[in-house]
Design a protein around this motif. Structure first.
Motif, mmCIF file in Angstrom:
data_model
loop_
_atom_site.group_PDB
_atom_site.id
_atom_site.type_symbol
_atom_site.label_atom_id
_atom_site.label_comp_id
_atom_site.label_asym_id
_atom_site.label_seq_id
_atom_site.Cartn_x
_atom_site.Cartn_y
_atom_site.Cartn_z
ATOM 1 N N LEU A 335 -51.816 16.742 106.433
ATOM 2 C CA LEU A 335 -51.365 17.867 105.587
ATOM 3 C C LEU A 335 -51.750 19.313 105.956
ATOM 4 O O LEU A 335 -51.063 20.136 105.789
ATOM 5 C CB LEU A 335 -52.147 17.580 104.130
ATOM 6 C CG LEU A 335 -51.840 16.337 103.317
ATOM 7 C CD1 LEU A 335 -52.894 16.023 102.253
ATOM 8 C CD2 LEU A 335 -50.503 16.842 102.721
ATOM 9 N N ALA A 336 -53.094 19.338 106.779
ATOM 10 C CA ALA A 336 -53.447 20.683 107.112
ATOM 11 C C ALA A 336 -54.389 20.462 108.384
ATOM 12 O O ALA A 336 -55.612 20.718 108.303
ATOM 13 C CB ALA A 336 -54.007 21.291 105.960
ATOM 14 N N GLN A 337 -53.796 20.174 109.619
ATOM 15 C CA GLN A 337 -54.548 20.138 110.803
ATOM 16 C C GLN A 337 -53.470 20.001 111.784
ATOM 17 O O GLN A 337 -52.162 19.560 111.638
ATOM 18 C CB GLN A 337 -55.747 19.188 110.792
ATOM 19 C CG GLN A 337 -55.338 17.883 110.788
ATOM 20 C CD GLN A 337 -56.616 16.843 110.821
ATOM 21 O OE1 GLN A 337 -57.097 16.987 109.594
ATOM 22 N NE2 GLN A 337 -56.968 16.193 111.710
ATOM 23 N N ILE A 338 -53.771 19.986 112.895
ATOM 24 C CA ILE A 338 -52.783 19.890 113.988
ATOM 25 C C ILE A 338 -52.501 18.322 114.249
ATOM 26 O O ILE A 338 -53.303 17.551 114.329
ATOM 27 C CB ILE A 338 -53.410 20.348 115.456
ATOM 28 C CG1 ILE A 338 -53.417 22.035 115.198
ATOM 29 C CG2 ILE A 338 -52.350 19.995 116.614
ATOM 30 C CD1 ILE A 338 -54.073 22.551 116.621
ATOM 31 N N PRO A 339 -51.041 17.910 114.273
ATOM 32 C CA PRO A 339 -50.725 16.653 114.433
ATOM 33 C C PRO A 339 -51.202 15.897 115.984
ATOM 34 O O PRO A 339 -51.429 16.703 116.673
ATOM 35 C CB PRO A 339 -49.432 16.268 114.149
ATOM 36 C CG PRO A 339 -48.879 17.777 113.489
ATOM 37 C CD PRO A 339 -49.920 18.732 113.887
ATOM 38 N N ALA A 340 -51.737 14.860 115.959
ATOM 39 C CA ALA A 340 -52.134 13.931 117.146
ATOM 40 C C ALA A 340 -51.546 12.628 117.292
ATOM 41 O O ALA A 340 -52.287 11.769 116.774
ATOM 42 C CB ALA A 340 -53.836 13.899 117.204
ATOM 43 N N PRO A 341 -50.348 12.493 117.921
ATOM 44 C CA PRO A 341 -49.684 11.374 117.576
ATOM 45 C C PRO A 341 -50.430 10.139 118.503
ATOM 46 O O PRO A 341 -50.971 10.411 119.524
ATOM 47 C CB PRO A 341 -48.374 11.699 118.469
ATOM 48 C CG PRO A 341 -48.621 12.934 119.232
ATOM 49 C CD PRO A 341 -49.514 13.607 118.352
ATOM 50 N N ASP A 342 -50.477 9.001 117.883
ATOM 51 C CA ASP A 342 -51.130 7.938 118.366
ATOM 52 C C ASP A 342 -50.243 6.855 118.768
ATOM 53 O O ASP A 342 -50.952 5.616 118.970
ATOM 54 C CB ASP A 342 -52.451 7.738 117.982
ATOM 55 C CG ASP A 342 -52.332 7.183 116.672
ATOM 56 O OD1 ASP A 342 -51.303 7.218 115.975
ATOM 57 O OD2 ASP A 342 -53.313 6.979 115.833
ATOM 58 N N TYR A 343 -49.090 6.863 118.458
ATOM 59 C CA TYR A 343 -48.116 5.534 118.378
ATOM 60 C C TYR A 343 -47.887 4.802 119.669
ATOM 61 O O TYR A 343 -47.969 5.801 120.775
ATOM 62 C CB TYR A 343 -46.887 5.623 117.714
ATOM 63 C CG TYR A 343 -45.742 4.580 117.948
ATOM 64 C CD1 TYR A 343 -46.030 3.614 116.884
ATOM 65 C CD2 TYR A 343 -44.785 4.738 118.867
ATOM 66 C CE1 TYR A 343 -44.941 2.485 116.986
ATOM 67 C CE2 TYR A 343 -44.001 3.563 118.958
ATOM 68 C CZ TYR A 343 -44.009 2.502 118.043
ATOM 69 O OH TYR A 343 -43.192 1.186 118.222
ATOM 70 N N THR A 344 -47.948 3.772 119.821
ATOM 71 C CA THR A 344 -47.765 3.062 121.218
ATOM 72 C C THR A 344 -47.141 1.770 121.032
ATOM 73 O O THR A 344 -47.334 1.095 120.031
ATOM 74 C CB THR A 344 -49.110 2.744 121.733
ATOM 75 O OG1 THR A 344 -48.739 1.933 122.888
ATOM 76 C CG2 THR A 344 -50.068 1.895 120.920
ATOM 77 N N GLU A 345 -46.313 1.419 121.842
ATOM 78 C CA GLU A 345 -45.431 0.188 121.719
ATOM 79 C C GLU A 345 -46.211 -0.960 122.299
ATOM 80 O O GLU A 345 -45.870 -2.171 122.102
ATOM 81 C CB GLU A 345 -44.114 0.267 122.408
ATOM 82 C CG GLU A 345 -42.912 1.054 122.032
ATOM 83 C CD GLU A 345 -41.594 0.531 122.624
ATOM 84 O OE1 GLU A 345 -41.599 -0.218 123.338
ATOM 85 O OE2 GLU A 345 -40.838 1.005 121.767
ATOM 86 N N ASP A 346 -47.449 -0.666 122.730
ATOM 87 C CA ASP A 346 -48.310 -1.743 122.678
ATOM 88 C C ASP A 346 -48.837 -2.688 121.646
ATOM 89 O O ASP A 346 -49.143 -3.787 121.876
ATOM 90 C CB ASP A 346 -49.749 -1.143 123.538
ATOM 91 C CG ASP A 346 -49.429 -0.766 124.952
ATOM 92 O OD1 ASP A 346 -48.593 -0.907 125.471
ATOM 93 O OD2 ASP A 346 -50.372 0.090 125.303
ATOM 94 N N ASN A 347 -48.559 -1.995 120.488
ATOM 95 C CA ASN A 347 -48.829 -2.777 119.194
ATOM 96 C C ASN A 347 -47.537 -3.662 118.817
ATOM 97 O O ASN A 347 -46.653 -3.107 118.233
ATOM 98 C CB ASN A 347 -49.060 -1.644 118.305
ATOM 99 C CG ASN A 347 -49.570 -2.186 116.871
ATOM 100 O OD1 ASN A 347 -49.638 -3.460 116.678
ATOM 101 N ND2 ASN A 347 -49.968 -1.389 116.027
ATOM 102 N N THR A 348 -47.751 -4.975 119.339
ATOM 103 C CA THR A 348 -46.571 -5.809 119.164
ATOM 104 C C THR A 348 -46.401 -6.506 117.592
ATOM 105 O O THR A 348 -45.933 -7.215 117.485
ATOM 106 C CB THR A 348 -46.583 -6.910 120.199
ATOM 107 O OG1 THR A 348 -47.743 -7.582 119.835
ATOM 108 C CG2 THR A 348 -46.378 -6.148 121.599
ATOM 109 N N ALA A 349 -47.542 -6.132 116.845
ATOM 110 C CA ALA A 349 -47.456 -6.590 115.449
ATOM 111 C C ALA A 349 -46.712 -5.829 114.616
ATOM 112 O O ALA A 349 -46.534 -6.272 113.421
ATOM 113 C CB ALA A 349 -48.892 -6.656 115.050
#
Length: 427
Positions: A335-349
């Motif tokens: 909502l109110a801070q700098i985004p920090a993406p952490d998505y990875t395709e290593d998550n196969t679930a």
């Protein structure tokens, strides 16, 4: 005496069909009550009973207005020592009755940090969206590194953001609890006590196992808020909810007659386990047990919400492969801070229905149309510029029942084979 001053608030807690809870913090020892009417002129106004603000509770008070009509507009004023602090008053709309089948929306998000963003322009976009309630899902105050004596100060700073005031005063505000991971047990209890003082949630766990979990019903939907901090075992990762809360959750699900049952967690349902183990995947046996319970007991209509990921996501957990139905995890952050993406395709679930969004601050809305023959919930994630960052996403009640595979219809046809190959053996 306080001389009729509020320091923070008023803020609306849970809005029911016949009652409303109002929170405020006053400037010293004083008497508070609420004047309310169904007329903006306050014709034939009534008063709630008096509540005494004391130093022991940091001058925070919670008042309840009873005897209201469902789905009706009311207006209220806060009186401190018998004098109104705002002569115009504030409007609010009571919840529909359980028998009504209406269309309504809720807003949600996480990561509102006054130390990172003191302006928080995102609340202007929330105002434009006009939700019936707003749910706070993790990472909302910058106190992870603070001792409890300073945590209350962070609640006050956040509660005083100017753009937030119209929302606080007129729509339901409910929150999950984020506990500082490094606090010893005694300070953890102090942290929860401060949370309970500043958030007028409808309940705080059970008498047997206090905490920050509760069920809030609105418009035929059950919103079940979970406490993923009070009872989790970080030594052997045997539980994230604790035995009592898990039994409570199972009972809530089994007894619910709601078409949709939204499970709200400050901890991610599907992110890979991080160092702090602040995800359900760090507790795989309990996560698997909950999902199996839902399938085996044929509990329909589950939707998962979470926060604290610092990006917006639409993800599917393809439980249809095990005879259940696909669970969708909807995430809005920050909502109110700098985004920090952490998505990875290593998550196969999980299957990413849309590419995660991390370009700006954002919040989510869920709009429920319960009047349709096949009720539907639709998601929007709106950024600080007022743009909907994802294509239209809808879930029908008929898709959330055992034996239904729905995720394939929500991704491009050419991507289905790729997702099947990447996640086929994950579950």
């Amino acid at each position: 005496m306080s001389q009729g001053r509020l320091m923070q608030g008023p803020m609306v807690g849970s809005i029911e069909s016949e009652s409303v809870t109002i929170w405020a913090r006053v400037a010293g020892p004083s008497v508070l009550n609420i004047r309310y009417s169904d007329q903006p002129s306050f014709f034939n106004a009534q008063l709630t009973s008096q509540i005494i603000a004391t130093k022991e509770n940091d001058y925070c008070v919670t008042a309840k207005i009873d005897g209201l009509r469902p789905n009706s507009f009311y207006y209220y004023q806060v009186l401190v020592d018998g004098e109104p602090v705002d002569y115009d008053g504030y409007p609010l709309l009571t919840a529909p009755s359980k028998e009504m089948r209406t269309k309504f929306s809720i807003g949600f998000g996480s990561g509102a940090r006054s130390d990172k963003d003191g302006l928080q322009a995102i609340w202007l976009q929330v105002q434009n969206a006009r939700p019936n309630a707003f749910f706070w899902l993790g990472g909302n105050e910058a106190f992870s590194e603070l001792s409890p004596e300073f945590q209350a100060e962070e609640y006050r700073r956040q509660r005083s953001i100017p753009f937030l005031q119209p929302l606080l005063r007129s729509i339901t505000q409910l929150s999950t609890w984020d506990a500082p991971a490094t606090l010893p047990q005694d300070e953890l209890a102090d942290s929860l006590e401060i949370f309970q003082r500043y958030w007028p949630n409808p309940a705080f766990g059970t008498e047997e196992a206090p905490g920050s979990y509760f069920n809030y019903q609105y418009g035929g939907v059950d919103f079940i808020f979970l406490d993923t901090y009070s009872y989790r075992d970080e030594d052997d990762h045997s539980t994230i909810l604790g035995e009592v809360q898990m039994k409570w959750l199972q009972q809530q699900l089994s007894q619910s007659a709601a078409t949709f049952k939204v499970l709200l967690s400050g901890s991610s349902w599907s992110n890979l386990a991080a160092e702090k183990h602040n995800t359900w995947t760090a507790y795989p046996e309990e996560r698997k047990g909950l999902f199996s319970y839902i399938r085996e007991n044929e509990i329909d209509g589950i939707v998962l919400l979470s926060g604290d990921d610092d990006e917006a996501e639409i993800k599917a957990i393809p439980m249809s492969r095990e005879g259940g139905y696909d669970f969708y995890e909807l995430v809005s952050s920050p909502l109110a801070q700098i985004p920090a993406p952490d998505y990875t395709e290593d998550n196969t679930a999980v299957i990413a229905i849309e590419e995660p969004y991390a370009d700006s601050m954002n919040f989510g809305t869920l709009t429920f149309d319960m009047a349709e023959d096949d009720p539907v919930v639709s998601l929007k994630v709106i950024n600080v510029f007022g743009e909907n960052v994802f294509p239209e996403f809808e879930l029908r009640a008929s898709e959330l029942t055992n034996g239904k595979t729905s995720w394939k219809s929500k991704v491009p046809a050419e991507a289905v084979a790729h997702f099947e190959a990447r996640t086929g053996s994950a579950l």
